[in-house]
Scaffold this active site. Structure first.
Site, PDB file in Angstrom:
ATOM      1  N   LYS A  88       0.762  -1.455  -0.130  1.00  0.00           N
ATOM      2  CA  LYS A  88       0.271   0.534  -0.204  1.00  0.00           C
ATOM      3  C   LYS A  88       1.310   1.795   0.113  1.00  0.00           C
ATOM      4  CE  LYS A  88      -4.572   2.069   2.368  1.00  0.00           C
ATOM      5  NZ  LYS A  88      -4.356   1.720   4.451  1.00  0.00           N
ATOM      6  N   SER A 163      -9.413   1.727   3.017  1.00  0.00           N
ATOM      7  CA  SER A 163      -8.834   2.289   1.941  1.00  0.00           C
ATOM      8  C   SER A 163      -7.344   1.969   1.389  1.00  0.00           C
ATOM      9  CB  SER A 163      -8.183   4.107   3.463  1.00  0.00           C
ATOM     10  OG  SER A 163      -7.190   3.013   3.645  1.00  0.00           O
ATOM     11  N   SER A 187      -9.904  -0.884   7.044  1.00  0.00           N
ATOM     12  CA  SER A 187      -9.009  -0.762   5.803  1.00  0.00           C
ATOM     13  C   SER A 187      -8.590  -2.232   4.926  1.00  0.00           C
ATOM     14  CB  SER A 187      -8.181   0.582   6.533  1.00  0.00           C
ATOM     15  OG  SER A 187      -9.188   1.984   5.918  1.00  0.00           O
TER      16      SER A 187
END
Length: 474
Positions: A88, A163, A187
């Site tokens: 990420k 996210s 997330s």
């Protein structure tokens, strides 16, 4: 195996091919990079692809794995050696830009790797690049105003969740074998559920968050996303802080429990707002739980309804504090997306007393959760991961049983409790809606119960029928 089969093979299967010299890390890395080149324009799962670095690491892995046994340079670093993965884009990578999905950090190139990156490099894993995400990890749609939305591989018109949306989409579409994401209010688990993969949030503090761009330091966790439970355990093992005498997570995911396991079904809250489609799939999943010789019993968990507001107050205040300290807010308020800027403005208005009350609720909820689990004599809670399947991109409200609900609040609702209490939780695919959208089942355990959660998740996975691949994958 054909190329698509290879892209969707398990980490163990790929490792066996490497060690039998039927496949090389370089060949595999080239294959996955070609898939990224072909499919990423549709998915928008990656912000940065580091093809040259990935191939260089693949060559090194190949030289170590394929050198004659006992010769200089021969080395087997374990199950991730030569395996292409992603990170990420809020996890610092030395010499590789780390944007956190923001305009503000679009040219930020860290000088040092985050601790988890250094640990993964030691395993010989091949880092393919950095995945798209909700800006500064402050949202659950990954509808990014600066780099574009991440599309769900099951339906490109829908969100991947967030996210860690790019990580989930990349794993689900066969653009990597696993990814490392972050989870502050769901997330990791939300995108895992919406994309039909596994996502594990470990106990707070079990994985280092050093040099990971923070959202809320009292809630932030780092964890893996993978296509199955065994792969999730392999991804988590090298970055996980184990207690003395604890076995590896991989062994836990492969071993059978020595006794019948008991799962708790919480009264109220988790079942109060569910779409009919998710409710049906979840009820079908509970039948599989029973067939897997796991007991189910109702359990009452106090303070669940207080977790949403308490989690919001903490996250709002801590996020605003970080962005004020960094000098970006409010000085560069215009460079934030509207939704993130609005939340930072809300955070700047949280009073000290409201923040401290929220922390008191957090401490009380942790105490009551473990007391309730012990009283009911259950090993973990079993609940839906999200009340809805993946909504369409840009859908700010979602109709559930005749009522309109804010989409963001719906997706966060069932995930916040585990973050507030620092509990380990895992989302496991459990079925599909009539529209063909994935639904996730969530297991929430007591602090430090990752090994037990993996065993339960593996039992459930074995009971599930075979899973199709996303339409985009072939």
């Amino acid at each position: 195996m054909n190329d698509t089969d290879l892209a969707f093979a398990s980490i163990d299967e790929i490792g066996n091919l490497f060690r039998k010299r039927k496949l090389s890390p370089v060949e595999l890395t080239k294959l996955i990079l070609a898939r990224i080149e072909r499919l990423n324009p549709k998915l928008n799962a990656y912000i940065t692809v580091t093809a040259e670095l990935a191939l260089a690491r693949a060559k090194k892995a190949e030289s170590e794995l394929f050198a004659p046994r006992g010769r200089k340079g021969q080395r087997d670093r374990g199950p991730l050696h030569g395996i292409p993965i992603s990170l990420k884009d809020n996890i610092n990578t030395a010499g590789i830009r780390t944007t956190a999905g923001s305009k503000i950090l679009k040219d930020f190139i860290p000088k040092e790797d985050a601790v988890v990156v250094a640990q993964l490099k030691e395993t010989g894993a091949i880092i393919l690049g950095k995945t798209n995400m909700h800006e500064f990890a402050y949202g659950v749609t990954s509808n990014n105003p600066h780099y574009g939305p991440v599309h769900n591989p099951w339906d490109l018109a829908r969100i991947s969740g967030g996210s860690s949306g790019g990580s989930a989409a990349a794993v689900a579409a066969g653009l990597c074998y696993g990814s490392v994401g972050t989870d502050t209010g769901g997330s990791i688990r939300i995108p895992a559920s919406l994309c039909g993969i596994a996502g594990l949030k470990p106990t707070f503090g079990r994985v280092s968050v050093k040099d990971v761009i923070p959202l809320s330091p009292h809630l932030d966790c780092v964890g893996p996303l993978a296509r199955n439970i065994a792969d999730a355990a392999i991804m988590l093992d090298p970055i996980f802080v184990r207690g003395k005498g604890e076995p590896s997570l991989q062994s836990a995911a492969k071993s059978s429990p020595r006794r019948q396991l008991r799962l708790g079904l919480p009264k109220g809250f988790f079942a109060d707002v569910l779409s009919p489609e998710v409710e049906f799939v979840f009820e079908q999943a509970l039948r599989l739980v029973r067939k897997s010789n796991m007991g189910l019993r109702e359990v009452s968990i106090p303070l669940l309804f207080e977790t949403e507001d308490a989690g919001n107050q903490i996250a709002w205040a801590e996020a605003a504090h970080y962005h004020q300290q960094s000098g970006c807010f409010p000085a560069r308020a215009g460079d934030y997306g509207e939704d993130v800027r609005t939340r930072l403005e809300m955070g700047a208005k949280v009073s000290a007393t409201a923040y401290l009350r929220a922390m008191e609720v957090r401490n009380s909820f942790i105490e009551h959760f473990h007391a309730a689990m012990a009283s009911a004599n259950v090993d973990a809670l079993v609940v839906p991961t999200t009340p809805i399947a993946a909504p369409k991109i840009g859908e700010e409200t979602t109709l559930v049983s005749g009522d309109q609900h804010p989409t963001r609040a719906l997706l966060l609702r069932l995930n916040r409790p585990a973050n507030l209490a620092g509990l380990p939780a895992i989302s496991v695919p459990c079925g599909f809606t009539p529209e063909g959208l994935p639904v996730g089942l969530q297991l929430i355990g007591a602090v430090t119960d990752e090994h037990l959660l993996l065993q339960i998740a593996k039992l459930f996975e074995l009971a599930c029928p075979g899973r199709p691949r996303p339409p985009l994958a072939t």
